[in-house]
Design a protein around this motif. Structure first.
Motif, short mmCIF file in Angstrom:
data_model
loop_
_atom_site.label_atom_id
_atom_site.label_comp_id
_atom_site.label_asym_id
_atom_site.label_seq_id
_atom_site.Cartn_x
_atom_site.Cartn_y
_atom_site.Cartn_z
N UNK A 46 0.83 -1.21 0.00
CA UNK A 46 0.00 0.00 0.00
C UNK A 46 0.87 1.26 0.00
N UNK A 47 0.55 2.16 -0.90
CA UNK A 47 1.17 3.49 -0.86
C UNK A 47 0.05 4.52 -0.74
N UNK A 48 0.32 5.53 0.07
CA UNK A 48 -0.71 6.53 0.35
C UNK A 48 -0.29 7.89 -0.23
N UNK A 49 -1.20 8.50 -0.97
CA UNK A 49 -0.95 9.85 -1.49
C UNK A 49 -1.96 10.80 -0.88
N UNK A 50 -1.47 11.77 -0.16
CA UNK A 50 -2.35 12.75 0.49
C UNK A 50 -2.31 14.05 -0.32
N UNK A 51 -3.44 14.43 -0.87
CA UNK A 51 -3.48 15.66 -1.67
C UNK A 51 -4.47 16.65 -1.04
N UNK A 52 -3.96 17.55 -0.19
CA UNK A 52 -4.89 18.51 0.41
C UNK A 52 -5.29 19.60 -0.59
N UNK A 53 -6.51 20.12 -0.44
CA UNK A 53 -6.91 21.26 -1.26
C UNK A 53 -6.14 22.49 -0.79
N UNK A 54 -5.97 23.42 -1.70
CA UNK A 54 -5.18 24.60 -1.35
C UNK A 54 -5.92 25.89 -1.68
N UNK A 65 -2.24 24.80 2.48
CA UNK A 65 -3.00 23.56 2.56
C UNK A 65 -4.21 23.74 3.47
N UNK A 66 -5.33 23.17 3.03
CA UNK A 66 -6.53 23.17 3.84
C UNK A 66 -6.66 21.80 4.51
N UNK A 67 -7.42 21.72 5.61
CA UNK A 67 -7.58 20.42 6.26
C UNK A 67 -8.58 19.53 5.54
N UNK A 68 -8.88 19.88 4.32
CA UNK A 68 -9.80 19.08 3.51
C UNK A 68 -9.02 18.64 2.28
N UNK A 69 -9.13 17.39 1.95
CA UNK A 69 -8.39 16.92 0.77
C UNK A 69 -8.79 15.51 0.40
N UNK A 70 -8.03 14.97 -0.52
CA UNK A 70 -8.30 13.61 -1.00
C UNK A 70 -7.12 12.73 -0.60
#
Lengths: 382, 71
Positions: free
Chosen positions: A288-296, A301-306
């Motif tokens: 498993x690899x995790x990619x964290x893409x927060x909205x900006x 960076x916002x605390x909301x993302x994908x």
């Protein structure tokens, strides 16, 4: 403060009495005048009820001509519950966002990774979605320093909803070259072909056979006045020696291979992970690899993302090789070995014996090598 | 109580002590103070009523008439 005013037009028989009654009852009238048996005035919005009551008392008809100011504008929407609820939600959201950790940033680290600091900070409760007021910053600073010994000083502060961790790392002492007394010994049974002595006393000659562990350059030498001195022996010993290696390749082997990659997405909403698509089922193993893409917004960076999780299927597959394939794989093994371990050596000769059974193919190789065989060995002197 | 009357050109009259407005229209405003009966004549007359008992009459003022109060 004048929150709003109303222009009124009044009609009736007792206008003058009505005007004086307004004065007596402290109803402030501005720009008032009488024209063609009608009284015009501008009154404060808050006085309208009193105004109407007095008008009723004197049998005066009241016509509202115009409303000005904030209060009439706001009260116009008093029954628009959607707007009120929307404003309430917006206000609550702003309050929540301004008191919730949105971003955690790290500054001042070079050797300690961001990930290590984030991980400790997370355990201390400094993470997205936490209330900034509930974090004990001074305690967290101490805990961070004790959790990561490389950090000599830490400061954690928040600006609005952004938490900034500033650290200073321990300065490492410069590496001191070991100059303690030592011998140089040989690491192989070999024949010495070349010796270079920089410091120390040479025991032996070129062409002499040596045994593994034998001292060739001594760190103890006797001066002309018969005094012993201990030094850090330095030099190179080149020798010829044999090395025997066995490489085996089974005809049947199980290898790990990677299969299809599946992706699942989650919405990160203030630290709350909301899955939006499939959940993996079954007993399969995944890498498993995790990619964290927060909205900006404005590059912040916002605390909301994908959050995207890539699941790479890990499979165990059985391979069966022909003699030719096994031979190719063995040759590859040999090439890799020579490239990795004998790169700085000179291969003088190579004798290879093949051994094939029903289960495996084996290369039995004897190398004749010329290369460095000296190694420092510390001297322990009482 | 004395009544102070402040006249500014022919555009505004401010009276500090107005007990009662007797008559008021665009051309004439008549009111009573503690000692006087004051009538202001003019055009487009307007009133600003101060809760302290004061009164401002503004517009194009032509004349001001004052009479002693009948007791």
């Amino acid at each position: 403060m004048n929150a709003g005013s109303i222009s009124v037009r009044c009609r009736g028989q007792k206008l003058n009495k009505f005007i004086n009654a307004l004065r007596v009852n402290s109803v402030e009238c501005r720009s008032s005048y009488t024209k063609q048996e009608e009284f015009f005035a501008s009154i404060l919005y808050i006085d309208i009820k009193k105004f109407k009551r007095i008008a009723k008392e004197y049998n005066i008809e009241v016509f509202i001509e115009n409303k000005k100011g904030i209060l009439p504008g706001v009260l116009k929407y008093k029954k628009r519950y959607g707007i009120i609820i929307g404003l309430f939600i917006a206000a609550s959201f702003i309050m929540y966002v301004s008191n919730t950790v949105m971003t955690v940033e790290v500054k001042g680290n070079e050797r300690v990774s961001n990930g290590a600091i984030f991980s400790v900070a997370k355990n201390l409760g400094i993470k997205k979605g936490k209330n900034v007021q509930n974090i004990n910053y001074s305690q967290a600073e101490k805990s961070l320093m004790s959790a990561i010994p490389e950090i000599s000083w830490a400061n954690i502060q928040h600006t609005g909803n952004r938490v900034l961790i500033t650290v200073a790392e321990m300065k490492t002492a410069p590496e001191i070259m070991s100059k303690s007394p030592c011998n140089i010994i040989v690491t192989k049974d070999a024949v010495v072909t070349k010796v270079t002595v920089r410091t120390g006393q040479l025991f032996g000659l070129v062409g002499m056979p040596v045994k593994k562990g034998q001292v060739v350059i001594s760190g103890i030498y006797t001066s002309l006045n018969n005094q012993n001195h201990e030094v850090h022996a330095e030099g190179e010993i080149i020798g010829r020696y044999s090395e025997h290696m066995i490489f085996t390749q089974p005809f049947k082997e199980t290898k790990t291979i990677y299969g299809n990659i599946k992706t699942s997405k989650k919405i990160d909403f203030f630290g709350l992970k909301i899955p939006v698509d499939f959940a993996l089922k079954g007993n399969k193993t995944y890498n498993i690899t995790v990619e964290d893409t927060p909205f900006q917004i404005f590059k912040k960076d916002l605390p909301i993302g994908i959050i995207k999780n890539n699941y790479e299927e890990v499979l165990q597959k059985e391979f069966i090789y022909s003699l030719e394939e096994a031979n190719n794989l063995l040759e590859k093994q040999v090439t890799n070995y020579e490239k990795n371990f004998l790169e700085n050596m000179t291969i003088l000769d190579k004798k290879c014996n093949f051994n094939a059974t029903s289960e495996y193919l084996q290369f039995d190789i004897t190398y004749k090598i010329e290369g460095e065989i000296g190694q420092e060995s510390p001297l322990f002197i009482k | 109580m004395n009544t102070n009357i402040q006249i500014q050109n022919n555009t505004s009259v401010i009276i500090t002590d107005c007990r009662r407005i007797i008559e008021c229209d665009e051309v004439m405003v008549r009111f009573e103070t503690s000692k006087l009966l004051i009538t202001i004549f003019g055009k487009n007359l307007r009133i600003n009523d101060f809760l302290s008992g004061g009164l401002e009459v503004y517009g194009e003022i032509e004349s001001i008439e004052m009479r002693g109060h009948k007791k």
